[in-house]
Design a protein around this motif. Structure first.
Motif, PDB file in Angstrom:
ATOM      1  N   UNK A  48      16.429  -1.271  -4.079  1.00 25.09           N
ATOM      2  CA  UNK A  48      15.906  -1.864  -2.895  1.00 25.09           C
ATOM      3  C   UNK A  48      15.078  -0.734  -2.004  1.00 25.09           C
ATOM      4  N   UNK A  49      14.129  -1.211  -1.327  1.00 24.34           N
ATOM      5  CA  UNK A  49      13.109  -0.294  -0.541  1.00 24.34           C
ATOM      6  C   UNK A  49      12.783  -1.018   0.796  1.00 24.34           C
ATOM      7  N   UNK A  50      12.679  -0.491   2.047  1.00 26.75           N
ATOM      8  CA  UNK A  50      12.319  -1.059   2.951  1.00 26.75           C
ATOM      9  C   UNK A  50      10.799  -0.861   3.119  1.00 26.75           C
ATOM     10  N   UNK A  51      10.106  -1.857   3.422  1.00 22.21           N
ATOM     11  CA  UNK A  51       8.414  -1.749   3.229  1.00 22.21           C
ATOM     12  C   UNK A  51       8.173  -2.075   4.408  1.00 22.21           C
ATOM     13  N   UNK A  52       7.191  -1.580   5.102  1.00 20.74           N
ATOM     14  CA  UNK A  52       6.455  -1.645   6.492  1.00 20.74           C
ATOM     15  C   UNK A  52       5.199  -2.639   6.360  1.00 20.74           C
ATOM     16  N   UNK A  53       4.969  -3.825   7.140  1.00 21.81           N
ATOM     17  CA  UNK A  53       4.078  -4.313   7.105  1.00 21.81           C
ATOM     18  C   UNK A  53       3.191  -4.212   8.553  1.00 21.81           C
ATOM     19  N   UNK A  54       2.159  -4.965   8.443  1.00 22.11           N
ATOM     20  CA  UNK A  54       1.336  -4.684   9.944  1.00 22.11           C
ATOM     21  C   UNK A  54       2.070  -5.470  10.954  1.00 22.11           C
ATOM     22  N   UNK A  55       1.915  -4.886  12.162  1.00 21.48           N
ATOM     23  CA  UNK A  55       2.506  -5.597  13.392  1.00 21.48           C
ATOM     24  C   UNK A  55       3.935  -5.161  13.382  1.00 21.48           C
ATOM     25  N   UNK A  56       4.251  -4.060  12.786  1.00 20.63           N
ATOM     26  CA  UNK A  56       5.643  -3.335  12.800  1.00 20.63           C
ATOM     27  C   UNK A  56       6.862  -4.320  12.052  1.00 20.63           C
ATOM     28  N   UNK A  57       6.427  -5.365  11.430  1.00 21.92           N
ATOM     29  CA  UNK A  57       7.556  -6.023  10.540  1.00 21.92           C
ATOM     30  C   UNK A  57       7.932  -5.139   9.336  1.00 21.92           C
ATOM     31  N   UNK A  58       9.252  -5.250   8.985  1.00 22.75           N
ATOM     32  CA  UNK A  58       9.808  -4.537   7.797  1.00 22.75           C
ATOM     33  C   UNK A  58      10.549  -5.635   6.988  1.00 22.75           C
ATOM     34  N   UNK A  59      10.576  -5.480   5.635  1.00 29.21           N
ATOM     35  CA  UNK A  59      11.295  -6.281   4.834  1.00 29.21           C
ATOM     36  C   UNK A  59      11.831  -5.760   3.559  1.00 29.21           C
ATOM     37  N   UNK A  60      12.915  -6.107   3.169  1.00 27.96           N
ATOM     38  CA  UNK A  60      13.644  -5.452   2.099  1.00 27.96           C
ATOM     39  C   UNK A  60      12.935  -5.688   0.911  1.00 27.96           C
ATOM     40  N   UNK A  61      12.561  -5.003  -0.013  1.00 25.09           N
ATOM     41  CA  UNK A  61      11.646  -5.195  -1.348  1.00 25.09           C
ATOM     42  C   UNK A  61      12.387  -4.397  -2.168  1.00 25.09           C
ATOM     43  N   UNK A  62      11.747  -4.414  -3.471  1.00 27.50           N
ATOM     44  CA  UNK A  62      12.239  -3.622  -4.562  1.00 27.50           C
ATOM     45  C   UNK A  62      11.219  -2.810  -5.354  1.00 27.50           C
ATOM     46  N   UNK A  63      11.214  -1.626  -5.236  1.00 27.43           N
ATOM     47  CA  UNK A  63      10.607  -0.511  -6.162  1.00 27.43           C
ATOM     48  C   UNK A  63      10.718  -0.737  -7.529  1.00 27.43           C
ATOM     49  N   UNK A  64       9.502  -0.957  -8.296  1.00 32.25           N
ATOM     50  CA  UNK A  64       9.315  -1.065  -9.577  1.00 32.25           C
ATOM     51  C   UNK A  64       8.945   0.173 -10.397  1.00 32.25           C
ATOM     52  N   UNK A  65       7.911   0.974  -9.664  1.00 36.40           N
ATOM     53  CA  UNK A  65       7.169   2.203  -9.949  1.00 36.40           C
ATOM     54  C   UNK A  65       7.339   3.341  -9.300  1.00 36.40           C
ATOM     55  N   UNK A  66       7.728   4.299  -9.906  1.00 39.74           N
ATOM     56  CA  UNK A  66       7.661   5.681  -9.120  1.00 39.74           C
ATOM     57  C   UNK A  66       6.363   6.019  -8.421  1.00 39.74           C
ATOM     58  N   UNK A  67       6.493   6.584  -7.125  1.00 37.88           N
ATOM     59  CA  UNK A  67       4.993   6.943  -6.629  1.00 37.88           C
ATOM     60  C   UNK A  67       4.484   7.778  -7.080  1.00 37.88           C
ATOM     61  N   UNK A  68       3.216   7.747  -7.012  1.00 34.95           N
ATOM     62  CA  UNK A  68       2.394   8.890  -7.537  1.00 34.95           C
ATOM     63  C   UNK A  68       2.079   9.995  -6.561  1.00 34.95           C
ATOM     64  N   UNK A  70       0.799   8.693  -3.585  1.00 37.51           N
ATOM     65  CA  UNK A  70       0.262   7.917  -2.734  1.00 37.51           C
ATOM     66  C   UNK A  70       0.476   6.651  -2.893  1.00 37.51           C
ATOM     67  N   UNK A  71       0.962   5.988  -4.014  1.00 33.99           N
ATOM     68  CA  UNK A  71       1.175   4.587  -4.053  1.00 33.99           C
ATOM     69  C   UNK A  71       2.138   4.199  -4.887  1.00 33.99           C
ATOM     70  N   UNK A  72       2.938   3.035  -4.719  1.00 33.71           N
ATOM     71  CA  UNK A  72       3.849   2.418  -5.625  1.00 33.71           C
ATOM     72  C   UNK A  72       3.821   1.202  -5.406  1.00 33.71           C
ATOM     73  N   UNK A  73       4.404   0.316  -6.624  1.00 41.96           N
ATOM     74  CA  UNK A  73       4.404  -1.005  -6.861  1.00 41.96           C
ATOM     75  C   UNK A  73       5.779  -1.661  -6.283  1.00 41.96           C
ATOM     76  N   UNK A  74       5.854  -2.441  -5.595  1.00 38.49           N
ATOM     77  CA  UNK A  74       7.075  -3.084  -5.039  1.00 38.49           C
ATOM     78  C   UNK A  74       7.229  -4.578  -5.384  1.00 38.49           C
ATOM     79  N   UNK A  75       8.108  -5.229  -5.523  1.00 39.60           N
ATOM     80  CA  UNK A  75       8.729  -6.612  -5.635  1.00 39.60           C
ATOM     81  C   UNK A  75       9.029  -7.133  -4.212  1.00 39.60           C
ATOM     82  N   UNK A  76       8.237  -8.172  -3.755  1.00 43.05           N
ATOM     83  CA  UNK A  76       8.499  -8.841  -2.475  1.00 43.05           C
ATOM     84  C   UNK A  76       9.254  -9.937  -2.830  1.00 43.05           C
ATOM     85  N   UNK A  77      10.659 -10.055  -2.645  1.00 44.32           N
ATOM     86  CA  UNK A  77      11.296 -11.443  -2.984  1.00 44.32           C
ATOM     87  C   UNK A  77      11.052 -12.380  -2.297  1.00 44.32           C
ATOM     88  N   UNK A  78      10.624 -12.321  -0.880  1.00 43.62           N
ATOM     89  CA  UNK A  78      10.502 -13.466   0.123  1.00 43.62           C
ATOM     90  C   UNK A  78       9.327 -14.135  -0.396  1.00 43.62           C
TER      91      UNK A  78
END
Length: 108
Positions: A48-68, A70-78
């Motif tokens: 589980x990872x809290x991801x930030x979206x524009x407008x100050x919105x956050x959502x619980x997502x799922x990290x699937x790749x380690x960060x390099x 700078x970047x990482x890939x997450x799954x957005x269940x919603x």
């Protein structure tokens, strides 16, 4: 692994989605194979990872790749798909690159 199995955890379901992409990946060139190998090497057990979206919105997502760093890939269940996120001082930030996990990973 059947993703509809009620006994699967969310992490197992996300892992199943990623594995299905790997299993059906089209490998036509050496470059495709290198991309697949790099993607596999970057995978982590989803968490589980809290991801930030524009407008100050956050959502619980799922990290699937380690960060390099700078970047990482997450799954957005919603939304039901993957996202490429940039690392920020406030945690992962969605940058609007969405779709299959390998496609998001290959965007950088």
């Amino acid at each position: 692994m059947k993703l509809l199995d009620p006994d699967l955890s969310v992490a197992e379901r996300v892992s199943g989605l990623v594995q299905a992409e790997i299993d059906t990946a089209r490998i036509e060139t050496d470059r495709d194979l290198r991309h697949l190998d790099a993607f596999r090497a970057a995978l982590v057990n989803p968490f589980e990872t809290t991801v930030n979206f524009s407008g100050g919105v956050t959502q619980t997502c799922w990290t699937v790749t380690r960060t390099d760093g700078t970047y990482r890939v997450v799954y957005m269940p919603v939304a039901g798909y993957f996202s490429l996120c940039v690392e920020s001082d406030f945690g992962p930030l969605d940058i609007g690159v969405h779709g299959p996990a390998m496609g998001c990973y290959g965007s950088v």
